[in-house]
Design a protein around this motif. Structure first.
Motif, PDB file in Angstrom:
ATOM      1  N   ASP A   1     -20.756 -62.558  35.568  1.00 33.01           N
ATOM      2  CA  ASP A   1     -20.959 -61.897  36.443  1.00 33.01           C
ATOM      3  C   ASP A   1     -19.876 -62.085  37.658  1.00 33.01           C
ATOM      4  OD1 ASP A   1     -22.287 -59.719  38.102  1.00 33.01           O
ATOM      5  OD2 ASP A   1     -24.231 -60.931  37.985  1.00 33.01           O
TER       6      ASP A   1
ATOM      7  N   PRO B   1     -23.518 -54.787  28.414  1.00 30.17           N
ATOM      8  CA  PRO B   1     -23.891 -54.595  29.701  1.00 30.17           C
ATOM      9  C   PRO B   1     -25.570 -55.310  29.979  1.00 30.17           C
ATOM     10  CG  PRO B   1     -23.999 -52.497  28.743  1.00 30.17           C
ATOM     11  CD  PRO B   1     -23.234 -53.345  27.665  1.00 30.17           C
TER      12      PRO B   1
ATOM     13  N   GLN C   1     -11.269 -55.300  30.359  1.00 33.47           N
ATOM     14  CA  GLN C   1     -11.934 -54.801  28.910  1.00 33.47           C
ATOM     15  C   GLN C   1     -11.254 -55.076  27.726  1.00 33.47           C
ATOM     16  OE1 GLN C   1     -14.877 -51.615  29.663  1.00 33.47           O
ATOM     17  NE2 GLN C   1     -14.971 -51.109  27.686  1.00 33.47           N
TER      18      GLN C   1
ATOM     19  N   PHE D   1     -21.510 -56.926  35.499  1.00 35.44           N
ATOM     20  CA  PHE D   1     -20.734 -56.131  36.185  1.00 35.44           C
ATOM     21  C   PHE D   1     -19.836 -55.244  35.712  1.00 35.44           C
ATOM     22  CE2 PHE D   1     -18.214 -59.537  35.413  1.00 35.44           C
ATOM     23  CZ  PHE D   1     -16.869 -59.240  35.527  1.00 35.44           C
ATOM     24  N   GLU D   2     -19.360 -54.075  36.226  1.00 31.23           N
ATOM     25  CA  GLU D   2     -18.475 -53.125  35.809  1.00 31.23           C
ATOM     26  C   GLU D   2     -16.789 -53.998  35.499  1.00 31.23           C
ATOM     27  OE1 GLU D   2     -18.916 -50.166  34.515  1.00 31.23           O
ATOM     28  OE2 GLU D   2     -21.201 -50.215  35.019  1.00 31.23           O
ATOM     29  N   LEU D   3     -16.242 -53.707  34.460  1.00 25.39           N
ATOM     30  CA  LEU D   3     -14.971 -54.379  34.215  1.00 25.39           C
ATOM     31  C   LEU D   3     -14.048 -53.237  34.493  1.00 25.39           C
ATOM     32  CD1 LEU D   3     -15.133 -56.375  31.019  1.00 25.39           C
ATOM     33  CD2 LEU D   3     -14.805 -57.127  33.451  1.00 25.39           C
ATOM     34  N   ASP D   4     -12.760 -53.450  34.870  1.00 25.51           N
ATOM     35  CA  ASP D   4     -11.801 -52.443  34.936  1.00 25.51           C
ATOM     36  C   ASP D   4     -11.209 -52.567  33.258  1.00 25.51           C
ATOM     37  OD1 ASP D   4      -9.257 -54.547  34.427  1.00 25.51           O
ATOM     38  OD2 ASP D   4     -10.403 -55.371  36.132  1.00 25.51           O
ATOM     39  N   GLU D   5     -10.315 -51.395  33.263  1.00 27.65           N
ATOM     40  CA  GLU D   5      -9.887 -51.016  31.800  1.00 27.65           C
ATOM     41  C   GLU D   5      -9.066 -52.187  31.423  1.00 27.65           C
ATOM     42  OE1 GLU D   5      -7.587 -47.452  29.514  1.00 27.65           O
ATOM     43  OE2 GLU D   5      -8.696 -46.973  31.395  1.00 27.65           O
TER      44      GLU D   5
ATOM     45  N   LEU E   1     -22.280 -58.662  30.304  1.00 24.26           N
ATOM     46  CA  LEU E   1     -21.659 -58.234  31.456  1.00 24.26           C
ATOM     47  C   LEU E   1     -22.628 -57.716  32.529  1.00 24.26           C
ATOM     48  CD1 LEU E   1     -18.421 -56.478  30.173  1.00 24.26           C
ATOM     49  CD2 LEU E   1     -18.596 -58.779  31.379  1.00 24.26           C
TER      50      LEU E   1
ATOM     51  N   LYS F   1     -27.826 -55.277  33.705  1.00 19.25           N
ATOM     52  CA  LYS F   1     -28.101 -54.910  35.057  1.00 19.25           C
ATOM     53  C   LYS F   1     -29.205 -55.914  35.630  1.00 19.25           C
ATOM     54  CE  LYS F   1     -26.306 -50.308  35.243  1.00 19.25           C
ATOM     55  NZ  LYS F   1     -26.547 -48.844  35.593  1.00 19.25           N
TER      56      LYS F   1
END
Length: 848
Positions: A132, A197, A184, A177-181, A175, A199
Motif C-alpha cells: 500500500d 486488488p 504493473q 492502491f492503483e498501480l501505474d502501467e 494491492l 480496497k
C-alpha cells in the motif's frame, strides 16, 4: 453468453461467478465439480479435460468441463501452481431434501499466496504480500497463511519494496492502491506476480496492534481482509502482526543471495550446492524453515549472535546428549502446520495422533537440555511447554490405528466414552445375543426349525413355516405373512433389534461427533502450540549448527568493535564439501583497521571469485550465530553485503550484463555504509576497455573516499594496481601461480602485491581450444603488447592522455593473397553444375 432463457441452476452459477470474475469457479454438482463458459474452455486446455457442452441442441450450447470431486485437489493444485485463482462452490444442503435448486456458495478461494491444502506443499514458507502507499512511502505486510506468521513494515520507495518482495520469493501481491502501467508491468510481467486488488481493511482486528503507524495498520488490515475474504473459514492460528525494519538484520538483496548460492544453487535452482544445503542437519520441518529464515536474514545484534554461539558451544561439548536430542527430535511432526489444519477445520484423526506423538517427545527434549545444567539453555527450556493435559486428552481419545476416513468409525479408543463403549459391546455381542434368543425360543416352543432372520423392511423376525404354526406361543406377534410361512416378532427380539440397529447407526456418528469436540478442544491450544513449535524449531536449528560445526571443523568467530578482518586459513565450506577437503586450498583474509579495499588481480579460474564469496559466507555464518570455516576468525559486525559476482543478462527486463552490473554497483555505492561489505568481481568488463577501466577506477575511488566500506575488488585491469600509490586505504593482492617450462599451475593462494601478468591464453588452453587458434592468439597478444598505448596514472588517480595511439589492431589481420584464394573468388557457382563444382573443389584442394 447465450441469449436463450437460462435454467435456474445456470442462473445460480452466473450469479456466483459474477462475484469471482478472476477465478476459475468449480461448481459442485453431485459427484463432480463443473466449469462452464470460458472457465471450461481454458481449464479443459490446461488440465487436459474433455470439453463438452450443456444444452447441446440449443443455438449457443454452453461449454462445459468437469472433474470428480474426490480427485479435485490435483486439478486445483495444477491451476494454482500456474498462477490462477480457484473458487470452490459447494452444495450447502442435501439435494434429496432441497426444494428447487440446491443452494450453493463459495466456501474458499485458493490463490498462489494462500495455498494451504495442496498436495505439492513443501516445508518452505509461502508468503502472501500486501503493498500500500501513503505519499512517497510504501507499506508492506506479509503472511504465511499456513504457519500464521504475519509481519509489517514501511519502505522509503517502491524499489525497496520490490526488493523485499523478491527476497520473500512471493507469488502473489495484494494491492491496496492503483498501480501505474510501468510498475504493473514490473510486478506482473518481469516478476511474474499475481496482482490482487483489495480496497477494504480489517484495521480493528485484535491481530493488529493499534500502536503501529497509520500506513502499517492500513496495509496489514488489507492483507488480513483479503485472507478472510478468500479463506472463508476459521483463522484462529494467525499470529498478531509483528512490525520489523529491514535495517534490523544484515541487508542482502535478491541478487546478492543468488550470487552467493545462499538458499539454492543459482545454476540449478536446487537446494544441493547451496549454503542452506551445507548447514541443514535439522530433523524437523519447523527447524528447516527456521534455518532458512536465519540464513535469509542474519542478525546485526551482537548479544543475540553471541547467545546462539554459547548454545552451540554447549551442544558441541555434549556429544552424547546431542545424539539423544537428535533422536528425540526425529519423532516431532510439523506442529505449525498441524495447528493451522485444526484452525481450518481440516485436521484428521491422524493429524491429532501426530500432534499427540510430538507432545510425547517434548518432555524428553526438555529433560536432555535441563540435564546439561547450563544457564544459557534456561530460556529455551522454559519455552518447551509439553502441554501435558492436551497430550493426555489425545492419547486417551485417539486410537493408534485410526482409518483415513473420519465418518466410518474406528477413531476413538474404547474406554473414552461410555455411550460409545455400550454401542460397541452391542455390535460385538449382538450376534451372540440373537443366537441365544433363537435357541431359547426353539427349546420353549418345540419348533425345531425356528430361526431368526433379518431384512431391511421387517427388521429381525422369527421365521415359522406353515406346518409349525400350531406351536407358535401367545407372546409372538405377526409381522408379515408369506405363501409358505409367517414372520413373527417378540418384545425381547424388538428390544434387541432396537439396541443393535441403534448401535450400528449411532456408533459412527457418535465417533464423528466426539472427534469434532476433540478438534474444538485442541483449537484452544493453538497459541501455545505455535510457541512450542518455535521453541522446538530453535532447538533443532542450534543442534544442526552444532552438528555441522563438528562435521566441517568450524570454529567460533570473535567479534570486534574495530574494523579489523582477520581470518586465518578461511574456507568456502560449500565448495570444500563438494570438492573434498583434500582438494581445497584455504586462504587468509586480512584487512586491518586502515585497509578499506583489497584490489585482487590474477587469472580466471584461479580462485578470485571463490576467495570473495568465502568472505561473504563466513560473515553470514558468523552473523546467524554459527561457527565458521577457518582456523581463527575475527570480524566486525556488518550491516549489509553488496555483491556483483558473475556475468548475467536480465533478458526479461531487457537489461544487458553491463546494465545489470552498473545498476548493482549503483545500489552498493549509494546504500553502503562504512560498516558494509562490498564484493565486486570484474566490474567494467561489459564495455570497451577504456570505458570499463575508467568506470572501475572511478568506482574504486568513490568507495575509498566517500563510502569507506570493506571492499574486495577483483579486476583484469592490471593498470589499476598502481592506485595503491595514490589511495591510502587500498592494498593489492593477487592469486599466486607457478610457471615452469611453459606450464602454468594455479595455486589458488592469495598473496600480497599485484599480479605480474595475465594467463588468459593458458585458461583457453585448459578449456581445450585448438592449438593453431591458441598459437594465433599468442601471436596477436605479442603484437598488442608491443604496440599498445601506454596509460599513465597521474598523482590524482586520473587517467593520463594516450600517447601516440596506434591504429586499431585487427584480431584477424589480413594476409597476402594466395593464388588458390584468388581462383576460388573468381569461380561463378551459378553457372556450374554440381559435378563441375565438385571437380573444381577437388582441384583447388589438390593445389592447396
Amino acid at each position: 453468453m447465450t441469449t436463450e432463457k437460462l435454467s435456474p441452476g445456470m442462473q445460480q452459477y452466473l450469479d456466483i461467478k459474477a462475484d469471482y470474475p478472476d477465478a476459475f469457479l468449480l461448481f459442485r454438482m453431485g459427484d463432480f465439480y463443473e466449469l462452464f463458459y470460458d472457465d471450461a474452455v481454458e481449464a479443459a486446455q490446461i488440465l487436459e479435460l474433455t470439453l463438452t457442452s450443456r444444452n447441446k441442441n440449443a443455438e449457443n450450447p454452453i461449454p462445459m468441463a468437469g472433474v470428480p470431486y474426490h480427485s479435485a485437489q490435483t486439478y486445483i493444485d495444477t491451476l494454482v501452481e500456474l498462477g490462477h485463482k480457484v473458487a470452490i462452490a459447494e452444495q450447502m444442503e442435501d439435494p434429496k431434501t432441497a426444494v428447487g435448486v440446491v443452494k450453493r456458495a463459495v466456501v474458499q478461494v485458493i490463490t498462489p499466496g494462500t495455498v494451504a491444502d495442496s498436495s505439492k506443499l513443501d516445508s518452505d514458507n509461502n508468503f502472501l504480500i500486501a503493498l500500500d502507499q501513503a505519499g512517497s512511502t510504501y507499506g508492506l505486510a506479509y503472511m504465511d497463511v499456513v504457519t500464521g506468521d504475519f509481519y509489517v513494515t514501511e519502505m522509503a520507495d517502491l524499489a525497496s519494496a520490490t526488493g523485499e518482495i523478491r527476497n520473500l520469493r512471493a507469488r502473489e501481491v495484494v494491492l491496496g492502491f492503483e498501480l501505474d502501467e510501468e510498475t504493473q508491468q514490473v510486478l506482473s510481467g518481469q516478476m511474474n506476480l499475481l496482482l490482487s486488488p483489495q480496497k477494504d481493511a480489517l484495521i480493528e482486528s485484535p491481530l493488529i496492534d493499534q500502536h503501529l503507524t497509520v500506513l502499517e495498520k492500513q496495509v496489514a488490515g488489507k492483507l488480513l481482509a483479503y485472507v478472510a475474504r478468500t479463506q472463508l473459514r476459521e483463522l484462529s492460528h494467525l499470529k498478531s502482526v509483528r512490525p520489523y525494519q529491514v535495517r534490523d538484520v544484515l541487508q542482502m538483496d535478491y541478487a546478492t543471495k543468488s550470487s552467493l548460492d545462499l538458499l539454492e544453487n543459482a545454476r540449478t535452482g536446487k537446494k544441493h550446492g547451496s549454503l542452506f544445503w551445507l548447514m541443514d542437519e535439522t530433523k524437523t520441518a519447523m527447524g528447516m524453515r527456521l534455518l532458512r529464515a536465519w540464513l535469509d536474514r542474519p542478525l546485526i545484534d551482537r548479544q543475540q549472535i553471541e547467545y546462539r554461539q554459547a548454545v552451540i558451544q554447549v551442544l558441541m561439548d555434549a556429544f552424547i546428549e546431542r545424539a539423544d536430542l537428535v533422536e528425540a527430535l526425529k519423532g516431532v511432526y510439523d506442529i505449525e502446520r498441524l495447528a493451522s489444519r485444526v484452525s481450518f477445520g481440516k485436521s484428521t484423526p491422524k493429524d491429532l495422533l501426530q500432534l499427540g506423538q510430538t507432545l510425547g517427545h517434548v518432555p524428553a527434549i526438555r529433560t536432555i537440555l535441563e540435564g546439561l545444567g547450563q544457564p544459557v539453555l534456561d530460556q529455551l527450556v522454559d519455552r518447551l511447554d509439553a502441554l501435558p493435559e492436551l497430550h493426555a486428552l489425545i492419547t486417551a481419545a485417539i486410537d493408534p490405528d485410526v482409518p483415513t476416513v473420519i465418518t466410518e468409525g474406528g477413531i476413538i479408543k474404547t474406554g473414552f466414552d461410555e455411550t460409545l463403549d455400550k454401542y460397541r459391546v452391542i455390535m460385538r455381542d449382538g450376534a451372540a445375543w440373537i443366537a441365544e434368543l433363537e435357541a431359547k425360543e426353539r427349546e420353549a416352543t418345540g419348533i425345531t426349525n425356528l430361526k431368526i432372520d433379518y431384512n431391511r423392511k421387517d427388521g429381525y423376525y422369527f421365521h415359522v413355516t406353515n406346518s409349525q404354526l400350531g406351536h407358535v406361543p401367545s407372546h409372538f406377534f405377526r409381522k408379515a405373512t408369506l405363501k409358505n410361512s409367517e414372520r413373527y416378532g417378540t418384545e425381547a427380539l424388538t428390544s434387541l433389534e432396537r439396541d443393535i440397529l441403534e448401535a450400528r447407526e449411532q456408533s459412527a456418528s457418535l465417533e464423528y461427533e466426539i472427534f469434532m469436540r476433540l478438534r474444538q478442544e485442541v483449537a484452544k491450544y493453538i497459541q501455545r502450540l505455535q510457541d512450542l513449535a518455535q521453541a522446538i524449531a530453535t532447538v533443532d536449528v542450534l543442534q544442526s549448527l552444532a552438528e555441522v560445526a563438528e562435521q566441517q571443523h568450524l570454529v567460533k568467530p570473535t567479534f570486534t568493535d574495530s574494523r579489523v578482518i582477520d581470518i586465518v586459513n578461511g574456507r568456502h565450506a560449500v565448495v570444500e564439501k563438494v570438492m573434498g577437503a583434500q582438494s581445497y586450498v584455504p586462504n587468509h583474509i586480512q584487512m586491518d583497521e586502515t585497509t578499506a579495499l583489497q584490489l585482487i588481480t590474477g587469472p580466471n579460474m584461479s580462485g578470485k571469485s571463490t576467495y570473495m564469496r568465502q568472505l561473504a559466507i563466513i560473515v553470514i555464518l558468523a552473523q546467524i550465530g554459527s561457527y565458521v570455516p577457518a582456523e581463527t576468525a575475527t570480524l566486525p559486525i556488518f550491516d549489509a553485503i553488496f555483491t556483483r559476482i558473475g556475468a548475467a543478462d536480465d533478458l526479461v527486463s531487457g537489461q544487458s550484463t553491463f546494465m545489470v552490473e552498473m545498476m548493482e554497483a549503483n545500489k552498493a555505492i549509494r546504500l553502503a555504509t562504512e560498516n558494509s561489505l562490498i564484493l565486486f568481481d570484474e566490474l567494467g568488463r561489459g564495455t570497451a576497455t577504456y570505458d570499463g577501466m575508467a568506470l572501475a577506477q572511478a568506482i574504486i575511488e568513490y568507495i575509498h573516499d566517500k563510502v569507506g566500506a570493506k571492499t574486495l575488488f577483483a579486476t583484469h585491469y592490471h593498470e589499476l594496481t598502481s592506485l595503491s600509490d595514490q589511495l591510502e586505504h587500498l592494498v593489492n593482492v593477487h592469486v599466486a601461480t607457478l610457471e615452469k617450462s611453459g606450464q602454468v599451475t594455479f595455486l589458488h593462494k592469495i598473496a600480497q602485491g599485484p599480479a605480474d601478468k595475465s594467463y588468459g591464453i593458458h585458461v583457453a588452453k585448459i578449456a581445450g581450444l585448438p592449438d593453431n587458434l591458441l598459437a594465433r592468439a599468442d601471436h596477436i597478444l605479442t603484437q598488442l603488447e608491443q604496440h599498445a598505448a601506454q596509460i599513465a596514472v597521474h598523482q590524482d588517480g586520473g587517467f593520463g592522455t594516450v600517447q601516440d595511439p596506434p591504429a586499431q589492431l585487427d584480431l584477424f589481420t589480413a594476409v597476402e593473397d594466395h593464388p588458390v584464394l584468388t581462383r576460388l573468388s573468381q569461380i561463378n557457382l551459378n553457372t556450374m553444375t554440381p559435378m563441375e563444382a565438385m571437380m573444381a573443389l577437388a582441384e583447388l584442394q589438390k593445389e592447396l
